[in-house]
Design a protein around this motif. Structure first.
Motif, PDB file in Angstrom:
ATOM      1  N   GLY A 125      54.834   6.809  41.278  1.00  0.00           N
ATOM      2  CA  GLY A 125      53.776   5.864  41.614  1.00  0.00           C
ATOM      3  C   GLY A 125      54.223   4.846  42.633  1.00  0.00           C
ATOM      4  N   ASP A 126      54.458   3.592  42.195  1.00  0.00           N
ATOM      5  CA  ASP A 126      54.865   2.560  43.146  1.00  0.00           C
ATOM      6  C   ASP A 126      56.388   2.446  43.276  1.00  0.00           C
ATOM      7  OD1 ASP A 126      55.364   1.348  40.702  1.00  0.00           O
ATOM      8  OD2 ASP A 126      54.389  -0.545  41.211  1.00  0.00           O
ATOM      9  N   THR A 127      57.105   3.379  42.654  1.00  0.00           N
ATOM     10  CA  THR A 127      58.556   3.489  42.813  1.00  0.00           C
ATOM     11  C   THR A 127      58.897   4.967  42.962  1.00  0.00           C
ATOM     12  OG1 THR A 127      59.066   3.772  40.459  1.00  0.00           O
ATOM     13  CG2 THR A 127      58.962   1.497  41.286  1.00  0.00           C
ATOM     14  N   PHE A 128      60.153   5.216  43.334  1.00  0.00           N
ATOM     15  CA  PHE A 128      60.663   6.583  43.245  1.00  0.00           C
ATOM     16  C   PHE A 128      62.058   6.524  42.664  1.00  0.00           C
ATOM     17  CE2 PHE A 128      61.901   5.359  47.577  1.00  0.00           C
ATOM     18  CZ  PHE A 128      63.200   5.843  47.709  1.00  0.00           C
ATOM     19  N   GLN A 129      62.485   7.650  42.117  1.00  0.00           N
ATOM     20  CA  GLN A 129      63.778   7.723  41.455  1.00  0.00           C
ATOM     21  C   GLN A 129      64.686   8.691  42.190  1.00  0.00           C
ATOM     22  OE1 GLN A 129      62.579   9.000  37.565  1.00  0.00           O
ATOM     23  NE2 GLN A 129      61.694   7.021  37.036  1.00  0.00           N
ATOM     24  N   ILE A 130      65.979   8.383  42.152  1.00  0.00           N
ATOM     25  CA  ILE A 130      67.008   9.274  42.689  1.00  0.00           C
ATOM     26  C   ILE A 130      67.892   9.681  41.516  1.00  0.00           C
ATOM     27  CG2 ILE A 130      68.945   9.539  44.283  1.00  0.00           C
ATOM     28  CD1 ILE A 130      67.730   7.237  45.951  1.00  0.00           C
ATOM     29  N   TRP A 131      68.008  10.984  41.308  1.00  0.00           N
ATOM     30  CA  TRP A 131      68.761  11.553  40.199  1.00  0.00           C
ATOM     31  C   TRP A 131      69.826  12.511  40.720  1.00  0.00           C
ATOM     32  CZ3 TRP A 131      67.621  11.366  34.803  1.00  0.00           C
ATOM     33  CH2 TRP A 131      66.448  10.691  34.451  1.00  0.00           C
ATOM     34  N   SER A 138      68.296  18.684  33.073  1.00  0.00           N
ATOM     35  CA  SER A 138      68.688  18.792  31.668  1.00  0.00           C
ATOM     36  C   SER A 138      68.056  17.719  30.786  1.00  0.00           C
ATOM     37  CB  SER A 138      70.208  18.744  31.526  1.00  0.00           C
ATOM     38  OG  SER A 138      70.703  17.475  31.904  1.00  0.00           O
ATOM     39  N   GLU A 139      67.707  16.576  31.363  1.00  0.00           N
ATOM     40  CA  GLU A 139      67.184  15.491  30.541  1.00  0.00           C
ATOM     41  C   GLU A 139      65.711  15.207  30.782  1.00  0.00           C
ATOM     42  OE1 GLU A 139      69.585  12.053  30.204  1.00  0.00           O
ATOM     43  OE2 GLU A 139      71.430  13.220  30.200  1.00  0.00           O
ATOM     44  N   GLU A 140      65.354  14.869  31.982  1.00  0.00           N
ATOM     45  CA  GLU A 140      63.984  14.426  32.238  1.00  0.00           C
ATOM     46  C   GLU A 140      63.000  15.587  32.273  1.00  0.00           C
ATOM     47  OE1 GLU A 140      61.760  10.991  32.359  1.00  0.00           O
ATOM     48  OE2 GLU A 140      63.871  11.306  31.943  1.00  0.00           O
ATOM     49  N   ALA A 141      63.314  16.652  32.990  1.00  0.00           N
ATOM     50  CA  ALA A 141      62.415  17.807  33.041  1.00  0.00           C
ATOM     51  C   ALA A 141      62.298  18.440  31.655  1.00  0.00           C
ATOM     52  CB  ALA A 141      62.904  18.821  34.065  1.00  0.00           C
ATOM     53  N   ALA A 142      63.400  18.482  30.930  1.00  0.00           N
ATOM     54  CA  ALA A 142      63.376  19.039  29.571  1.00  0.00           C
ATOM     55  C   ALA A 142      62.483  18.194  28.662  1.00  0.00           C
ATOM     56  CB  ALA A 142      64.791  19.114  29.006  1.00  0.00           C
ATOM     57  N   ARG A 143      62.515  16.876  28.822  1.00  0.00           N
ATOM     58  CA  ARG A 143      61.671  15.980  28.018  1.00  0.00           C
ATOM     59  C   ARG A 143      60.187  16.234  28.317  1.00  0.00           C
ATOM     60  NH1 ARG A 143      63.469  10.553  29.199  1.00  0.00           N
ATOM     61  NH2 ARG A 143      65.205  11.103  27.870  1.00  0.00           N
ATOM     62  N   THR A 144      59.849  16.417  29.577  1.00  0.00           N
ATOM     63  CA  THR A 144      58.458  16.714  29.948  1.00  0.00           C
ATOM     64  C   THR A 144      58.018  18.043  29.360  1.00  0.00           C
ATOM     65  OG1 THR A 144      58.695  15.454  31.988  1.00  0.00           O
ATOM     66  CG2 THR A 144      56.875  17.038  31.900  1.00  0.00           C
ATOM     67  N   ASP A 145      58.868  19.060  29.487  1.00  0.00           N
ATOM     68  CA  ASP A 145      58.533  20.378  28.926  1.00  0.00           C
ATOM     69  C   ASP A 145      58.331  20.295  27.423  1.00  0.00           C
ATOM     70  OD1 ASP A 145      58.667  21.515  31.433  1.00  0.00           O
ATOM     71  OD2 ASP A 145      60.679  22.354  31.151  1.00  0.00           O
ATOM     72  N   GLU A 146      59.177  19.557  26.745  1.00  0.00           N
ATOM     73  CA  GLU A 146      59.067  19.409  25.294  1.00  0.00           C
ATOM     74  C   GLU A 146      57.753  18.730  24.913  1.00  0.00           C
ATOM     75  OE1 GLU A 146      61.378  16.691  22.067  1.00  0.00           O
ATOM     76  OE2 GLU A 146      62.654  17.949  23.349  1.00  0.00           O
ATOM     77  N   TRP A 147      57.391  17.689  25.661  1.00  0.00           N
ATOM     78  CA  TRP A 147      56.139  16.977  25.413  1.00  0.00           C
ATOM     79  C   TRP A 147      54.950  17.921  25.596  1.00  0.00           C
ATOM     80  CZ3 TRP A 147      52.227  15.325  28.996  1.00  0.00           C
ATOM     81  CH2 TRP A 147      51.294  14.450  28.453  1.00  0.00           C
ATOM     82  N   LEU A 148      54.946  18.680  26.687  1.00  0.00           N
ATOM     83  CA  LEU A 148      53.848  19.618  26.946  1.00  0.00           C
ATOM     84  C   LEU A 148      53.791  20.722  25.897  1.00  0.00           C
ATOM     85  CD1 LEU A 148      54.128  19.888  30.826  1.00  0.00           C
ATOM     86  CD2 LEU A 148      52.255  18.836  29.529  1.00  0.00           C
ATOM     87  N   ASP A 149      54.960  21.199  25.468  1.00  0.00           N
ATOM     88  CA  ASP A 149      54.999  22.273  24.471  1.00  0.00           C
ATOM     89  C   ASP A 149      54.423  21.848  23.129  1.00  0.00           C
ATOM     90  OD1 ASP A 149      56.104  23.990  26.314  1.00  0.00           O
ATOM     91  OD2 ASP A 149      58.164  23.788  25.552  1.00  0.00           O
TER      92      ASP A 149
END
Length: 167
Positions: A125-131, A138-149
């Motif tokens: 949104g009004d920020t962006f992240q650098i990972w 392993s952490e953020e994408a996995a958390r999103t997948d878990e939430w959707l599942d």
């Protein structure tokens, strides 16, 4: 209308910590910097935060000013104000985009998130992240997948927008 960061990008990081800011992100940084004019470099603030934060959060000058205003509204001397000042003022790095569209990430910031030769940029949104790419997967994408599942197969996340309060 405020421009928003959108998208995700894989970027190379050179040995000196230089990394290109995606072109669409640079346009948002320019629009969110009241001091920016053609020929100058847009400024931004990178908040690296405490030991729990595994990414760098990049704010436009307008977005960080909004955070600063909210911190300043807290009672002077309160623990909340002191902690937020430490997290957003002390544990941050003001910088600007150079004429080639890059920023330099100091070794301290690269070491904090274990960044080496590649960085993953994602809009927020009004920020962006650098990972570090592996950490994000392993952490953020996995958390999103878990939430959707955990949601029903026919569930539409847009329903949450109807619950948002209008400001």
């Amino acid at each position: 209308m405020v421009r928003r960061f959108r998208g995700e990008f894989d970027q190379k990081v050179d040995g000196k910590g230089r990394v290109s800011i995606p072109a669409s992100f640079r346009r948002v940084l320019e629009a969110g910097d009241p001091q920016f004019t053609q020929g100058l470099s847009p400024e931004l603030v990178i908040v690296y935060g405490d030991h729990r934060r595994k990414y760098l959060e990049c704010y436009t000058m307008d977005a960080i000013a909004e955070v600063d205003d909210k911190i300043d509204a807290l009672p002077r001397g309160s623990m909340e104000r002191k902690m937020l000042q430490r997290l957003f003022h002390g544990q941050s790095f003001p910088t600007s985009v150079d004429e080639t569209g890059r920023i330099v990430l100091p070794a301290k910031l690269r070491n904090k998130i274990e960044l080496d030769d590649a960085a993953f940029f994602i809009a927020a949104g009004d920020t962006f992240q650098i990972w570090k790419p592996d950490t994000y997967q392993s952490e953020e994408a996995a958390r999103t997948d878990e939430w959707l599942d955990d949601l029903p197969e026919d569930f539409d996340p847009l329903i949450y927008l109807d619950q948002a309060k209008e400001g």
